[in-house]
Design a protein around this motif. Sequence first.
Motif, PDB file in Angstrom:
ATOM      1  N   VAL A  85      90.786  -3.176  -3.944  1.00 44.75           N
ATOM      2  CA  VAL A  85      91.985  -3.209  -4.780  1.00 44.75           C
ATOM      3  C   VAL A  85      93.185  -2.719  -3.970  1.00 44.75           C
ATOM      4  N   HIS A  86      92.984  -1.650  -3.213  1.00 45.75           N
ATOM      5  CA  HIS A  86      94.051  -1.091  -2.379  1.00 45.75           C
ATOM      6  C   HIS A  86      94.608  -2.166  -1.426  1.00 45.75           C
ATOM      7  N   GLU A  87      93.727  -2.909  -0.810  1.00 43.38           N
ATOM      8  CA  GLU A  87      94.156  -3.963   0.121  1.00 43.38           C
ATOM      9  C   GLU A  87      94.937  -5.068  -0.591  1.00 43.38           C
ATOM     10  N   LEU A  88      94.615  -5.322  -1.852  1.00 47.31           N
ATOM     11  CA  LEU A  88      95.342  -6.350  -2.610  1.00 47.31           C
ATOM     12  C   LEU A  88      96.800  -5.966  -2.873  1.00 47.31           C
ATOM     13  N   PHE A  89      97.093  -4.674  -2.820  1.00 49.74           N
ATOM     14  CA  PHE A  89      98.462  -4.238  -3.074  1.00 49.74           C
ATOM     15  C   PHE A  89      99.426  -4.597  -1.944  1.00 49.74           C
ATOM     16  N   LYS A  90      98.912  -4.833  -0.738  1.00 51.27           N
ATOM     17  CA  LYS A  90      99.814  -5.135   0.386  1.00 51.27           C
ATOM     18  C   LYS A  90     100.654  -6.388   0.120  1.00 51.27           C
ATOM     19  N   PRO A  91     100.058  -7.534  -0.188  1.00 57.04           N
ATOM     20  CA  PRO A  91     100.920  -8.692  -0.469  1.00 57.04           C
ATOM     21  C   PRO A  91     101.768  -8.517  -1.728  1.00 57.04           C
ATOM     22  N   VAL A  92     101.243  -7.772  -2.696  1.00 53.22           N
ATOM     23  CA  VAL A  92     101.999  -7.537  -3.931  1.00 53.22           C
ATOM     24  C   VAL A  92     103.262  -6.741  -3.626  1.00 53.22           C
ATOM     25  N   ILE A  93     103.124  -5.664  -2.850  1.00 53.58           N
ATOM     26  CA  ILE A  93     104.295  -4.840  -2.540  1.00 53.58           C
ATOM     27  C   ILE A  93     105.282  -5.611  -1.677  1.00 53.58           C
ATOM     28  N   ILE A  94     104.786  -6.473  -0.795  1.00 58.14           N
ATOM     29  CA  ILE A  94     105.686  -7.282   0.030  1.00 58.14           C
ATOM     30  C   ILE A  94     106.528  -8.194  -0.861  1.00 58.14           C
ATOM     31  N   VAL A  95     105.899  -8.854  -1.816  1.00 58.68           N
ATOM     32  CA  VAL A  95     106.628  -9.748  -2.722  1.00 58.68           C
ATOM     33  C   VAL A  95     107.612  -8.953  -3.588  1.00 58.68           C
ATOM     34  N   LEU A  96     107.170  -7.824  -4.125  1.00 57.82           N
ATOM     35  CA  LEU A  96     108.048  -7.020  -4.979  1.00 57.82           C
ATOM     36  C   LEU A  96     109.242  -6.461  -4.201  1.00 57.82           C
ATOM     37  N   VAL A  97     109.000  -5.963  -2.993  1.00 61.81           N
ATOM     38  CA  VAL A  97     110.092  -5.428  -2.186  1.00 61.81           C
ATOM     39  C   VAL A  97     111.043  -6.550  -1.776  1.00 61.81           C
ATOM     40  N   ALA A  98     110.499  -7.689  -1.407  1.00 60.08           N
ATOM     41  CA  ALA A  98     111.358  -8.822  -1.041  1.00 60.08           C
ATOM     42  C   ALA A  98     112.235  -9.229  -2.227  1.00 60.08           C
ATOM     43  N   GLY A  99     111.649  -9.289  -3.412  1.00 62.89           N
ATOM     44  CA  GLY A  99     112.426  -9.616  -4.608  1.00 62.89           C
ATOM     45  C   GLY A  99     113.493  -8.568  -4.888  1.00 62.89           C
ATOM     46  N   HIS A 100     113.165  -7.300  -4.696  1.00 57.97           N
ATOM     47  CA  HIS A 100     114.097  -6.195  -4.904  1.00 57.97           C
ATOM     48  C   HIS A 100     115.283  -6.304  -3.933  1.00 57.97           C
ATOM     49  N   VAL A 101     114.978  -6.555  -2.664  1.00 54.75           N
ATOM     50  CA  VAL A 101     116.026  -6.689  -1.648  1.00 54.75           C
ATOM     51  C   VAL A 101     116.886  -7.922  -1.924  1.00 54.75           C
ATOM     52  N   LEU A 102     116.257  -9.036  -2.255  1.00 55.15           N
ATOM     53  CA  LEU A 102     117.020 -10.253  -2.559  1.00 55.15           C
ATOM     54  C   LEU A 102     117.919 -10.054  -3.781  1.00 55.15           C
ATOM     55  N   ALA A 103     117.429  -9.343  -4.781  1.00 51.92           N
ATOM     56  CA  ALA A 103     118.250  -9.065  -5.962  1.00 51.92           C
ATOM     57  C   ALA A 103     119.450  -8.202  -5.589  1.00 51.92           C
ATOM     58  N   ALA A 104     119.230  -7.190  -4.737  1.00 50.66           N
ATOM     59  CA  ALA A 104     120.343  -6.337  -4.296  1.00 50.66           C
ATOM     60  C   ALA A 104     121.372  -7.158  -3.521  1.00 50.66           C
ATOM     61  N   LEU A 105     120.902  -8.044  -2.659  1.00 52.87           N
ATOM     62  CA  LEU A 105     121.820  -8.904  -1.897  1.00 52.87           C
ATOM     63  C   LEU A 105     122.558  -9.878  -2.815  1.00 52.87           C
ATOM     64  N   TYR A 106     121.885 -10.391  -3.821  1.00 50.17           N
ATOM     65  CA  TYR A 106     122.515 -11.258  -4.826  1.00 50.17           C
ATOM     66  C   TYR A 106     123.668 -10.524  -5.511  1.00 50.17           C
ATOM     67  N   HIS A 107     123.408  -9.289  -5.906  1.00 55.43           N
ATOM     68  CA  HIS A 107     124.457  -8.507  -6.564  1.00 55.43           C
ATOM     69  C   HIS A 107     125.606  -8.185  -5.601  1.00 55.43           C
ATOM     70  N   PHE A 140     126.558  -9.880  -2.693  1.00 61.00           N
ATOM     71  CA  PHE A 140     127.311 -10.973  -2.091  1.00 61.00           C
ATOM     72  C   PHE A 140     127.641 -12.121  -3.033  1.00 61.00           C
ATOM     73  N   ILE A 141     126.909 -12.277  -4.121  1.00 61.13           N
ATOM     74  CA  ILE A 141     127.184 -13.371  -5.059  1.00 61.13           C
ATOM     75  C   ILE A 141     127.884 -12.834  -6.298  1.00 61.13           C
ATOM     76  N   ARG A 142     127.270 -11.864  -6.947  1.00 59.71           N
ATOM     77  CA  ARG A 142     127.890 -11.274  -8.142  1.00 59.71           C
ATOM     78  C   ARG A 142     129.065 -10.362  -7.794  1.00 59.71           C
ATOM     79  N   LYS A 143     128.999  -9.715  -6.634  1.00 60.13           N
ATOM     80  CA  LYS A 143     130.047  -8.788  -6.177  1.00 60.13           C
ATOM     81  C   LYS A 143     130.402  -7.771  -7.263  1.00 60.13           C
ATOM     82  N   ASP A 144     129.335  -7.193  -7.854  1.00 58.29           N
ATOM     83  CA  ASP A 144     129.524  -6.262  -8.969  1.00 58.29           C
ATOM     84  C   ASP A 144     129.377  -4.790  -8.575  1.00 58.29           C
ATOM     85  N   GLY A 145     129.212  -4.518  -7.286  1.00 60.07           N
ATOM     86  CA  GLY A 145     129.127  -3.136  -6.827  1.00 60.07           C
ATOM     87  C   GLY A 145     127.813  -2.440  -7.119  1.00 60.07           C
ATOM     88  N   LEU A 146     126.819  -3.177  -7.541  1.00 58.46           N
ATOM     89  CA  LEU A 146     125.530  -2.582  -7.898  1.00 58.46           C
ATOM     90  C   LEU A 146     124.923  -1.796  -6.733  1.00 58.46           C
TER      91      LEU A 146
END
Length: 162
Positions: A123-145, A147-153
């Motif tokens: 189970v522990h090993e299964l978390f590696k790809p999960v955390i990669i996807v979640l962190v990538a989504g988190h970073v992409l969302a921050a970049l969206y805010h 450079f695209i939304r420009k809302d200061g988030l």
Amino acid sequence: MALRKGYSATQIALHWLVAVLILFQLIFGEAMGTAWRAVRRDMVPDMTVAVWAHIIAGIAVLIFALWRLNLRASRGVPEAPPDRPLMMNAAKWGHWALYAVMLLAPITGLVAWYGGVAEAAEVHELFKPVIIVLVAGHVLAALYHQFIRKDGLLLRMKRPMD
């Protein structure tokens, strides 16, 4: 609880500290895999600095995630900027999924290593790809805010605003 403009200095420091620790775990975690394979073959694992660093960093992630959740419950968090319902739900569930993995990955790792539970290791090993996807989504969302939304988030996680 009062409405917050931003995160506290402690919340910001814990966010970035956990981010660095998770990145460290993802990059240097292979030594732990080698040690675990030795344990599974009834051999004595080579307890290198990298293996100890993985264990200590994992425990730190667990402690800091619990601390962050405590701060979240006691101090609160700033309100999310308004967006489409789908985006608001994605942000909400994405954050809770990150917290879940920050708790469950170290717990399953500790149960595997110190309890010798092979299923926990799987189970522990299964978390590696999960955390990669979640962190990538988190970073992409921050970049969206930023450079695209420009809302200061992103500023909320750079410096305290309250």
